[in-house]
Design a protein around this motif. Sequence first.
Motif, mmCIF file in Angstrom:
data_model
loop_
_atom_site.group_PDB
_atom_site.id
_atom_site.type_symbol
_atom_site.label_atom_id
_atom_site.label_comp_id
_atom_site.label_asym_id
_atom_site.label_seq_id
_atom_site.Cartn_x
_atom_site.Cartn_y
_atom_site.Cartn_z
ATOM 1 N N GLU A 190 35.148 28.839 44.262
ATOM 2 C CA GLU A 190 36.501 29.007 44.373
ATOM 3 C C GLU A 190 36.560 30.853 44.590
ATOM 4 O O GLU A 190 36.930 31.471 45.339
ATOM 5 N N PHE A 191 35.930 31.381 43.256
ATOM 6 C CA PHE A 191 36.030 32.766 43.147
ATOM 7 C C PHE A 191 35.532 33.350 44.477
ATOM 8 O O PHE A 191 35.913 34.504 44.559
ATOM 9 N N CYS A 192 33.805 32.617 44.855
ATOM 10 C CA CYS A 192 33.552 33.222 45.919
ATOM 11 C C CYS A 192 33.908 33.538 47.197
ATOM 12 O O CYS A 192 34.108 34.289 48.007
ATOM 13 N N ALA A 249 35.708 49.326 43.710
ATOM 14 C CA ALA A 249 35.237 48.952 44.951
ATOM 15 C C ALA A 249 33.486 48.931 44.482
ATOM 16 O O ALA A 249 32.915 47.750 45.285
ATOM 17 N N GLY A 250 32.688 48.924 43.466
ATOM 18 C CA GLY A 250 31.486 49.156 43.258
ATOM 19 C C GLY A 250 31.640 48.030 42.259
ATOM 20 O O GLY A 250 30.339 47.061 42.783
ATOM 21 N N ALA A 251 32.173 47.522 41.467
ATOM 22 C CA ALA A 251 32.362 46.019 41.176
ATOM 23 C C ALA A 251 32.305 45.591 42.321
ATOM 24 O O ALA A 251 31.315 44.050 42.370
ATOM 25 N N ALA A 252 33.532 45.335 43.638
ATOM 26 C CA ALA A 252 33.444 44.549 44.085
ATOM 27 C C ALA A 252 32.151 44.338 44.872
ATOM 28 O O ALA A 252 31.337 43.062 45.797
ATOM 29 N N TYR A 294 38.072 38.415 50.079
ATOM 30 C CA TYR A 294 39.713 40.333 50.541
ATOM 31 C C TYR A 294 38.570 40.589 49.513
ATOM 32 O O TYR A 294 38.773 41.222 48.315
ATOM 33 N N PRO A 295 38.289 41.252 50.380
ATOM 34 C CA PRO A 295 37.153 42.077 49.361
ATOM 35 C C PRO A 295 36.975 43.311 48.784
ATOM 36 O O PRO A 295 36.276 44.303 48.032
ATOM 37 N N ASP A 296 37.906 43.770 49.425
ATOM 38 C CA ASP A 296 38.519 45.203 48.558
ATOM 39 C C ASP A 296 39.673 45.102 47.247
ATOM 40 O O ASP A 296 39.987 46.266 46.788
ATOM 41 N N LEU A 297 39.801 44.003 46.922
ATOM 42 C CA LEU A 297 41.077 43.642 46.043
ATOM 43 C C LEU A 297 40.355 44.422 44.636
ATOM 44 O O LEU A 297 39.412 43.772 44.168
ATOM 45 N N SER A 298 41.001 44.995 43.538
ATOM 46 C CA SER A 298 40.473 44.473 42.286
ATOM 47 C C SER A 298 40.797 42.709 41.380
ATOM 48 O O SER A 298 40.833 42.427 42.114
ATOM 49 N N LEU A 299 39.911 42.978 40.510
ATOM 50 C CA LEU A 299 39.682 41.997 39.570
ATOM 51 C C LEU A 299 40.899 41.275 39.528
ATOM 52 O O LEU A 299 41.676 40.765 39.195
ATOM 53 N N ARG A 300 42.221 42.226 38.890
ATOM 54 C CA ARG A 300 43.843 41.578 38.330
ATOM 55 C C ARG A 300 44.271 41.790 39.188
ATOM 56 O O ARG A 300 44.517 40.410 39.462
ATOM 57 N N ASP A 301 43.978 41.873 41.036
ATOM 58 C CA ASP A 301 44.729 41.872 41.776
ATOM 59 C C ASP A 301 44.162 40.272 42.523
ATOM 60 O O ASP A 301 45.082 39.196 43.183
ATOM 61 N N LEU A 302 43.125 40.257 42.411
ATOM 62 C CA LEU A 302 42.479 39.167 43.257
ATOM 63 C C LEU A 302 43.028 37.804 42.248
ATOM 64 O O LEU A 302 42.772 36.553 43.145
ATOM 65 N N ASP A 334 45.892 30.336 42.529
ATOM 66 C CA ASP A 334 46.839 29.340 41.917
ATOM 67 C C ASP A 334 45.880 27.871 40.904
ATOM 68 O O ASP A 334 45.449 27.184 41.846
ATOM 69 N N PRO A 335 46.525 28.171 39.638
ATOM 70 C CA PRO A 335 48.126 29.190 38.903
ATOM 71 C C PRO A 335 46.632 30.642 39.215
ATOM 72 O O PRO A 335 45.839 30.243 39.055
ATOM 73 N N PRO A 336 47.510 31.457 38.888
ATOM 74 C CA PRO A 336 46.982 33.093 38.630
ATOM 75 C C PRO A 336 45.808 33.159 37.328
ATOM 76 O O PRO A 336 46.524 32.131 36.660
ATOM 77 N N LEU A 337 45.545 34.225 36.964
ATOM 78 C CA LEU A 337 44.398 33.777 36.973
ATOM 79 C C LEU A 337 44.035 35.026 36.524
ATOM 80 O O LEU A 337 44.986 36.290 36.991
ATOM 81 N N SER A 338 43.998 35.821 35.104
ATOM 82 C CA SER A 338 43.621 37.798 34.134
ATOM 83 C C SER A 338 42.468 37.644 34.596
ATOM 84 O O SER A 338 41.223 37.184 35.986
ATOM 85 N N LYS A 339 42.373 39.012 34.518
ATOM 86 C CA LYS A 339 41.538 39.718 34.993
ATOM 87 C C LYS A 339 40.164 39.239 33.927
ATOM 88 O O LYS A 339 38.759 38.967 34.178
ATOM 89 N N SER A 340 40.727 39.115 33.001
ATOM 90 C CA SER A 340 39.185 38.709 31.832
ATOM 91 C C SER A 340 38.413 37.329 32.907
ATOM 92 O O SER A 340 36.884 37.481 32.449
ATOM 93 N N ALA A 341 39.449 36.275 33.116
ATOM 94 C CA ALA A 341 38.950 35.639 33.395
ATOM 95 C C ALA A 341 38.307 35.213 34.656
ATOM 96 O O ALA A 341 36.852 34.097 34.744
ATOM 97 N N LEU A 342 38.529 35.837 35.625
ATOM 98 C CA LEU A 342 37.992 36.407 36.871
ATOM 99 C C LEU A 342 36.448 37.262 36.132
ATOM 100 O O LEU A 342 35.416 36.220 37.303
ATOM 101 N N TYR A 343 36.120 38.293 35.753
ATOM 102 C CA TYR A 343 35.138 38.753 35.088
ATOM 103 C C TYR A 343 34.286 37.959 34.410
ATOM 104 O O TYR A 343 32.823 37.628 35.142
#
Length: 307
Positions: free
Chosen positions: A265-267, A237-240, A273-281, A286-295
Amino acid sequence: MSYTAEVRDELSRCEPACEYCDLATLAALVRVCGTLSIAGPGRYRLTVATETGAVARTMINLAHKMLKLRTEFTVRRSVLHKVRNYLIALPDQPGLDKALVLLGVLDRQGGLVQGVPRHVVARPCCRLSFIRGALIAGGFVADPRGDFHLEVAVSGERLARDLARLMREIGVNARVNRRRGAYAVYVKSAEDVRTLLHAVGAERSVRILEDARAMKSVKNDVNRKVNAELANQTRSAGAAQHQLELIAELEARGLRGTLPQALSEFCDLREAYPDLSLRDLGAMCDPPLSKSALYHRVLRLEKLLAE
């Protein structure tokens, strides 16, 4: 019935391993909660006062069986504490002086024995019987659903240290602590309490302890997982919130429209979806991305604002 009372009652019903084990049990009982009165040369009176029925029963049975001596038994009721108090006495009588030497209360010269008498604990099984008698007489075992703690209260330092030594000989880490003029031989860990109770024959009490220990382990595992999940949610939540603040800063500076497609697209996704974690985001991309890629995209946004 308290857990201590259950342990004492079970130990009082254990069968001796050899013909001298009962003597060791009685010797410990007398040394831990007995009082010796001396009326004159060769004239003694031994008294045991207790609130525990197991102690009274063991004292009377073994005094008759081992020593063949007459006992006096009195039951009193405490008005203040609303409990029964048992008083068992071996009055002055022929053979009492010899019985006191046999029990290791007196030496052959009539002096008081300070520690554990060697002849009483000469055999390994008798050493266990002495520990058993000490637990029956003055033992306390905490309810294992709360804490793991066992102790025996005794009056003399030498006796306390000898008793602790007997416990260490069977693999139990026993320590001695002085309390208000008396001494306590105590054991703190669950494994040491279990080892000691098993060694002296309290198998039913050991099963109760192990059940409580298993339940504690399950509860601790659940609590750890819940706490870890709450911590993860708090961090997420803090990171989001930090990412939303980055996006708001980009808007304020007029940089939102200049972002590369991947960052734009990330923004959009974070705002949707302000409540989702990076993993769930990342799983929603499309295609799915890893948590590391979004970070790494978050780091790029931070770099843009730092320039």
